[in-house]
Design a protein around this motif. Structure first.
Motif, mmCIF file in Angstrom:
data_model
loop_
_atom_site.group_PDB
_atom_site.id
_atom_site.type_symbol
_atom_site.label_atom_id
_atom_site.label_comp_id
_atom_site.label_asym_id
_atom_site.label_seq_id
_atom_site.Cartn_x
_atom_site.Cartn_y
_atom_site.Cartn_z
ATOM 1 N N TYR A 104 12.931 -64.837 -11.477
ATOM 2 C CA TYR A 104 12.588 -65.525 -10.229
ATOM 3 C C TYR A 104 11.367 -66.403 -10.497
ATOM 4 C CZ TYR A 104 11.379 -66.152 -5.332
ATOM 5 O OH TYR A 104 11.093 -66.703 -4.119
ATOM 6 N N PRO A 105 11.239 -67.624 -9.983
ATOM 7 C CA PRO A 105 12.124 -68.249 -8.996
ATOM 8 C C PRO A 105 13.261 -69.100 -9.567
ATOM 9 C CG PRO A 105 10.149 -69.554 -9.221
ATOM 10 C CD PRO A 105 10.026 -68.385 -10.186
ATOM 11 N N GLU A 106 13.411 -69.167 -10.897
ATOM 12 C CA GLU A 106 14.548 -69.934 -11.441
ATOM 13 C C GLU A 106 15.862 -69.349 -10.920
ATOM 14 O OE1 GLU A 106 11.901 -69.032 -13.594
ATOM 15 O OE2 GLU A 106 11.182 -71.087 -13.250
ATOM 16 N N CYS A 107 15.922 -68.009 -10.938
ATOM 17 C CA CYS A 107 17.086 -67.346 -10.380
ATOM 18 C C CYS A 107 16.897 -67.259 -8.877
ATOM 19 C CB CYS A 107 17.180 -65.944 -10.989
ATOM 20 S SG CYS A 107 18.294 -64.872 -10.132
ATOM 21 N N LYS A 108 17.929 -67.616 -8.126
ATOM 22 C CA LYS A 108 17.777 -67.718 -6.685
ATOM 23 C C LYS A 108 17.972 -66.400 -5.939
ATOM 24 C CE LYS A 108 16.997 -72.146 -6.462
ATOM 25 N NZ LYS A 108 15.809 -72.313 -7.263
ATOM 26 N N PHE A 109 18.348 -65.337 -6.652
ATOM 27 C CA PHE A 109 18.576 -64.083 -5.946
ATOM 28 C C PHE A 109 17.297 -63.528 -5.340
ATOM 29 C CE2 PHE A 109 18.103 -59.467 -6.013
ATOM 30 C CZ PHE A 109 19.065 -59.121 -5.083
ATOM 31 N N SER A 110 17.352 -63.161 -4.077
ATOM 32 C CA SER A 110 16.304 -62.345 -3.490
ATOM 33 C C SER A 110 16.917 -61.569 -2.337
ATOM 34 C CB SER A 110 15.115 -63.179 -3.002
ATOM 35 O OG SER A 110 15.470 -63.902 -1.853
ATOM 36 N N SER A 111 16.383 -60.409 -2.094
ATOM 37 C CA SER A 111 16.927 -59.571 -1.038
ATOM 38 C C SER A 111 15.834 -58.653 -0.553
ATOM 39 C CB SER A 111 18.097 -58.744 -1.586
ATOM 40 O OG SER A 111 18.522 -57.801 -0.624
ATOM 41 N N SER A 112 15.844 -58.347 0.734
ATOM 42 C CA SER A 112 14.890 -57.370 1.234
ATOM 43 C C SER A 112 15.451 -55.958 1.068
ATOM 44 C CB SER A 112 14.560 -57.649 2.700
ATOM 45 O OG SER A 112 15.750 -57.623 3.462
ATOM 46 N N SER A 113 16.695 -55.870 0.608
ATOM 47 C CA SER A 113 17.316 -54.563 0.368
ATOM 48 C C SER A 113 17.082 -54.147 -1.080
ATOM 49 C CB SER A 113 18.822 -54.642 0.619
ATOM 50 O OG SER A 113 19.083 -55.074 1.930
ATOM 51 N N ARG A 114 16.997 -52.845 -1.323
ATOM 52 C CA ARG A 114 16.742 -52.351 -2.669
ATOM 53 C C ARG A 114 18.000 -52.448 -3.520
ATOM 54 N NH1 ARG A 114 17.442 -47.135 -4.704
ATOM 55 N NH2 ARG A 114 17.865 -46.371 -2.608
ATOM 56 N N PRO A 115 17.936 -53.166 -4.641
ATOM 57 C CA PRO A 115 19.111 -53.231 -5.517
ATOM 58 C C PRO A 115 19.395 -51.845 -6.112
ATOM 59 C CG PRO A 115 17.472 -54.883 -6.118
ATOM 60 C CD PRO A 115 16.824 -53.952 -5.146
ATOM 61 N N LYS A 137 31.382 -52.519 1.521
ATOM 62 C CA LYS A 137 30.415 -51.596 2.120
ATOM 63 C C LYS A 137 30.884 -50.173 1.848
ATOM 64 C CE LYS A 137 28.480 -54.094 6.091
ATOM 65 N NZ LYS A 137 28.861 -55.472 5.826
ATOM 66 N N GLY A 138 29.959 -49.270 1.589
ATOM 67 C CA GLY A 138 30.334 -47.887 1.361
ATOM 68 C C GLY A 138 29.111 -47.033 1.162
ATOM 69 N N PRO A 139 29.318 -45.730 0.949
ATOM 70 C CA PRO A 139 28.176 -44.861 0.678
ATOM 71 C C PRO A 139 27.556 -45.215 -0.671
ATOM 72 C CG PRO A 139 30.243 -43.682 0.380
ATOM 73 C CD PRO A 139 30.586 -45.030 0.943
ATOM 74 N N ILE A 140 26.280 -44.924 -0.822
ATOM 75 C CA ILE A 140 25.630 -45.159 -2.110
ATOM 76 C C ILE A 140 26.256 -44.211 -3.128
ATOM 77 C CG2 ILE A 140 23.478 -44.926 -3.425
ATOM 78 C CD1 ILE A 140 21.974 -45.786 -0.912
ATOM 79 N N PRO A 141 26.790 -44.748 -4.231
ATOM 80 C CA PRO A 141 27.380 -43.873 -5.245
ATOM 81 C C PRO A 141 26.316 -42.960 -5.847
ATOM 82 C CG PRO A 141 27.960 -46.181 -5.631
ATOM 83 C CD PRO A 141 26.886 -46.153 -4.581
ATOM 84 N N GLU A 142 26.716 -41.763 -6.204
ATOM 85 C CA GLU A 142 25.778 -40.845 -6.857
ATOM 86 C C GLU A 142 25.387 -41.451 -8.202
ATOM 87 O OE1 GLU A 142 24.382 -37.982 -5.763
ATOM 88 O OE2 GLU A 142 25.310 -38.570 -3.877
ATOM 89 N N ALA A 157 21.050 -51.264 -1.359
ATOM 90 C CA ALA A 157 21.016 -50.188 -0.380
ATOM 91 C C ALA A 157 21.064 -50.790 1.017
ATOM 92 C CB ALA A 157 19.740 -49.365 -0.563
ATOM 93 N N SER A 158 21.828 -50.151 1.880
ATOM 94 C CA SER A 158 21.942 -50.588 3.267
ATOM 95 C C SER A 158 21.687 -49.350 4.119
ATOM 96 C CB SER A 158 23.345 -51.140 3.500
ATOM 97 O OG SER A 158 23.561 -51.425 4.864
ATOM 98 N N SER A 168 25.606 -48.449 1.019
ATOM 99 C CA SER A 168 25.381 -49.581 0.138
ATOM 100 C C SER A 168 26.293 -50.711 0.572
ATOM 101 C CB SER A 168 25.680 -49.195 -1.315
ATOM 102 O OG SER A 168 27.052 -48.870 -1.466
ATOM 103 N N ARG A 169 25.921 -51.924 0.154
ATOM 104 C CA ARG A 169 26.790 -53.064 0.407
ATOM 105 C C ARG A 169 26.671 -54.015 -0.774
ATOM 106 N NH1 ARG A 169 23.721 -57.483 2.435
ATOM 107 N NH2 ARG A 169 21.587 -56.836 2.862
ATOM 108 N N CYS A 170 27.719 -54.817 -0.952
ATOM 109 C CA CYS A 170 27.721 -55.782 -2.047
ATOM 110 C C CYS A 170 27.291 -57.139 -1.520
ATOM 111 C CB CYS A 170 29.131 -55.867 -2.651
ATOM 112 S SG CYS A 170 29.221 -57.068 -3.998
ATOM 113 N N LEU A 171 26.461 -57.840 -2.284
ATOM 114 C CA LEU A 171 26.007 -59.166 -1.868
ATOM 115 C C LEU A 171 27.087 -60.224 -2.057
ATOM 116 C CD1 LEU A 171 22.411 -59.082 -3.380
ATOM 117 C CD2 LEU A 171 23.087 -58.691 -1.010
#
Length: 65
Positions: free
Chosen positions: A12-23, A51-56, A37-38, A43-46
Motif C-alpha cells: 500500500y498505497p501502490e496496491c489499492k486494497f484496503s478494508s476496515s475488516s480483518r483479513p 458469505k459464511g462462518p469463519i473457517p477454523e 471477518a464480518s 466471514s465474507r469474500c471481497l
C-alpha cells in the motif's frame, strides 16, 4: 478525531486494497480470493460475495484483551 483502523496489503498505497475488516489467513472457498471477518464469527469474500462462518484455522486464535 478518532482514526479508524484499516487493513491494506503490504505494498500500500501502490496496491489499492484496503478494508476496515480483518483479513483472514485462509482464502475464499468459492473463488480463492481474500476473506475478511464480518462480525465475530462470520466471514465474507471481497471478490465474489461469498458469505459464511469463519473457517477454523489451524493456528491459535488471537485473544483480545
Amino acid at each position: 478525531g478518532k482514526s479508524k483502523v484499516f487493513y491494506g496489503c503490504s505494498n500500500y498505497p501502490e496496491c489499492k486494497f484496503s478494508s476496515s475488516s480483518r483479513p483472514l489467513s485462509m482464502p475464499c472457498p468459492e473463488c480463492g480470493k481474500m476473506l475478511v471477518a464480518s462480525g465475530r464469527t462470520n466471514s465474507r469474500c471481497l471478490e465474489c460475495k461469498f458469505k459464511g462462518p469463519i473457517p477454523e484455522s489451524p493456528e491459535p486464535a488471537e485473544v483480545a484483551v
